[in-house]
Design a protein around this motif. Structure first.
Motif, short mmCIF file in Angstrom:
data_model
loop_
_atom_site.label_atom_id
_atom_site.label_comp_id
_atom_site.label_asym_id
_atom_site.label_seq_id
_atom_site.Cartn_x
_atom_site.Cartn_y
_atom_site.Cartn_z
N TYR A 9 2.55 -37.61 14.92
CA TYR A 9 3.11 -38.47 15.96
C TYR A 9 3.22 -37.71 17.28
O TYR A 9 2.97 -38.26 18.36
N PHE A 49 -1.00 -44.21 10.83
CA PHE A 49 0.37 -43.76 11.06
C PHE A 49 1.33 -44.31 10.01
O PHE A 49 2.35 -43.68 9.69
N MET A 158 7.31 -45.25 10.79
CA MET A 158 6.22 -45.11 11.76
C MET A 158 6.72 -45.31 13.19
O MET A 158 6.47 -44.47 14.07
N GLY A 161 9.19 -42.56 14.20
CA GLY A 161 8.53 -41.29 14.44
C GLY A 161 7.86 -41.23 15.80
O GLY A 161 7.94 -40.21 16.50
N ILE A 162 7.21 -42.32 16.18
CA ILE A 162 6.54 -42.34 17.48
C ILE A 162 7.56 -42.33 18.61
O ILE A 162 7.41 -41.63 19.61
#
Length: 211
Positions: A9, A49, A158, A161-162
């Motif tokens: 990420y 991802f 996901m 995390g980004i």
């Protein structure tokens, strides 16, 4: 690398900044409740991802050759593939496909569909799904709720995390997602600096006071 954030990420965010699709890191810490520019994730990147988040949700934080995890409940066992997971997107929909197998059915596929916001009609980070996913009855009867929870944990991991890879707020906490929208083109994530809640407000209890 931002603390606790998967390196994939962080590399994605760095690449987006080099391509000038994202602004450079903030020159000052973000205040609580302040939002960052939305991050766009192409549909083809969602599967990649999501798989990273699913591996971390399974406790696999380091590189590993394991391509599946086995769930056990009493005498029942279910193998869930980590390399065959797929994500498909439509307007307001995230469709997660989970390849699984057990002795009774052999290889099978379970599908979990989440309804989320769209650009014209955002819904924050709320999502809705059916209690019972699509798949063989023998698997869904026993593992349906766990598979729905696993799919949502992957989606949430996901987008978290980004958002976290974008930086930290004024108190040193990584940013969190506050809004998620889906379309055929991809996902859009709005990161935000966390609000200060009870327990971190700095207020002190009065000595001798009783609850």
């Amino acid at each position: 690398m931002t603390d606790g954030v998967a390196p994939e990420y962080s590399r994605f965010v760095a690449a987006e900044r080099r391509a000038q699709r994202l602004p450079a890191a903030a020159t000052r810490p973000m205040a609580e409740g302040e939002v960052f520019k939305p991050v766009s994730l192409e549909a083809k990147q969602a599967t990649e991802f999501f798989r990273i988040a699913a591996r971390r949700a399974s406790g696999l934080y380091r590189p590993s050759r394991r391509n599946e995890v086995v769930w056990v409940e009493g005498e029942n066992e279910l193998a869930v593939s980590l390399t065959g997971l797929q994500v498909q997107l439509a307007d307001g929909l995230i469709r997660v496909t989970l390849p699984v197998r057990c002795d009774q059915t052999g290889s099978a596929v379970v599908e979990v569909v989440f309804a989320v916001g769209t650009d014209p009609q955002p819904a924050g980070l709320y999502a809705a799904t059916y209690r019972r996913p699509n798949g063989p009855a023998l698997i869904v009867d026993t593992w349906g709720e766990a598979l729905v929870a696993f799919a949502w944990q992957g989606v949430l991991g996901m987008v978290s995390g980004i958002a976290g890879a974008l930086g930290k707020d004024a108190r040193g906490n990584v940013l969190v997602p506050v809004e998620l929208t889906a379309s055929k083109r991809g996902l859009q994530i709005v990161p935000m600096a966390r609000h200060r809640f009870a327990g971190s407000s700095g207020l002190k209890a009065v000595k001798g006071a009783t609850p």
